[in-house]
Scaffold this active site. Structure first.
Site, short mmCIF file in Angstrom:
data_model
loop_
_atom_site.label_atom_id
_atom_site.label_comp_id
_atom_site.label_asym_id
_atom_site.label_seq_id
_atom_site.Cartn_x
_atom_site.Cartn_y
_atom_site.Cartn_z
N ASP A 144 2.88 3.96 2.39
CA ASP A 144 2.13 3.34 3.49
C ASP A 144 1.26 2.23 2.89
OD1 ASP A 144 2.65 5.45 5.72
OD2 ASP A 144 1.93 6.64 4.03
N HIS A 180 -2.33 6.29 3.37
CA HIS A 180 -1.86 6.58 4.73
C HIS A 180 -2.91 6.36 5.80
CE1 HIS A 180 -1.06 9.10 8.27
NE2 HIS A 180 0.17 8.68 8.10
N GLU A 227 8.99 7.01 0.15
CA GLU A 227 8.33 6.34 1.27
C GLU A 227 6.86 6.13 0.90
OE1 GLU A 227 6.28 6.52 5.43
OE2 GLU A 227 5.89 7.64 3.60
N HIS A 257 8.52 11.66 1.13
CA HIS A 257 7.51 11.13 2.05
C HIS A 257 6.16 11.00 1.37
CE1 HIS A 257 4.73 11.91 5.66
NE2 HIS A 257 5.29 10.75 5.91
N GLU A 276 6.31 1.44 4.45
CA GLU A 276 5.77 1.38 5.82
C GLU A 276 4.55 0.47 5.87
OE1 GLU A 276 4.75 5.07 7.85
OE2 GLU A 276 3.75 3.91 9.43
#
Ligand code: G3P
Ligand code: CA
Length: 290
Positions: free
Chosen positions: A69, A82, A67, A40, A150
């Site tokens: 952002d 993020h 993962e 993450h 994301e």
């Protein structure tokens, strides 16, 4: 054998997948005994989140899925971060004291490139930078890793879906080889739907815990439902997996953000397909043999 492995094997034996799938290989997730482990924001318990150091740390730990952002700068560059502002994870307040509230969208890419995105985490990471999306995918490629991307705060960045896909295409991330290494997710169903409509071959995920009654709608344009682990039960997971997703396979569940062994074993017991975690080594070790 894991229930999902049985389902996948059955589908393969029936020989229907090749006829139904528009994508060369949308089964990006290895079907097997254990859930896929996803680092993450990189291995963010051990290195500053969403930096290249966090990607490398995941690689060092032997973790292939990362993962991140994605957001957009004032001058239209996609960067990996993020929060919608730069305060928590960079030295922006010191460097640009008169630019409150320090939103990503109010800074140029050149300004963001000056920031220290590592010192807040620890002196060993002083000088780490906020990567551009290009830099991030280069590093993922170099490390032979896979990307759960994301799209963050899409309402702030009109057109970010198309722009993200353009960057990925320019970096050869939409070719057949990369299609099995890429999932695009968002909390915004509209954003997920836009990605699916623009490039139907891409595997997509909707973040959140939607009502089961709404899953038939979401399943038209997504392949995964990715909820917080605190919101799920074995019943919810199997209810999601009973739906057929956008690529004619059962909807999958990647849950987040699970950072301890006990919780990892619990959600693995629910039958989740993936676990998104800041501590990918801990989760991998916990679910091995589960
Ligand atoms: O990938 C799941 C997770 O990242 C969603 O929450 O706030 O950490 O982006 P957040
Ligand atoms: Ca995220």
């Amino acid at each position: 054998m894991h229930a999902r492995a049985v389902a996948a094997t059955t589908t393969a034996l029936l020989g229907t997948a090749a006829l139904l799938l528009p994508a060369p290989d949308v089964r990006a997730v290895e079907v097997g005994e254990q859930p896929t482990v996803i680092a993450h924001r990189g291995a963010s318990a051990y290195a500053p989140e969403n930096t290249l150091a966090a990607v490398d740390k995941a690689a060092e730990l032997g973790i292939s899925w990362v993962e991140n952002d994605v957001q957009r700068t004032r001058d239209g560059e996609l960067v990996v971060l993020h929060d919608d502002n730069l305060r928590r994870t960079t030295d922006v307040e010191e460097r640009f004291p008169d630019r409150a509230p320090w939103k990503v969208k109010d800074f140029t890419a050149a300004e963001i490139a000056l920031l220290d995105a590592g010192s807040w985490f620890g002196p060993a990471y002083a000088g780490a930078r906020v990567p551009t999306l290009e830099q991030f995918v280069h590093r993922i490629d170099r490390n032979r890793q896979k990307l759960l991307l994301e799209i963050k705060n899409p309402a702030l960045y009109p057109g970010i879906e198309k722009q993200t896909l353009k960057v990925l295409a320019n970096e050869d991330w939409l070719d057949r080889r990369h299609m099995s290494k890429l999932i695009v997710q968002s909390f915004s169903a509209d954003s997920v739907r836009t990605v699916h409509d623009l490039k139907p071959r891409i595997k997509t995920a909707l973040l959140g815990t939607p009502n089961v009654a709404d899953l038939a709608y979401y399943a038209q344009f997504t392949d995964q439902i990715n909820p917080s682990y605190s919101t799920i039960s074995a019943g919810y997971v199997s209810a999601v997996q009973a739906f057929t997703g956008a690529h004619d396979r059962p909807l999958e569940v990647f849950t987040w953000t699970v950072n301890d062994a006990e919780s990892a074993r619990r959600v693995a017991g629910y039958g989740v397909d993936g676990i998104i975690t800041n501590t990918p080594d801990v989760v991998r070790d916990a679910v091995e043999g589960s």
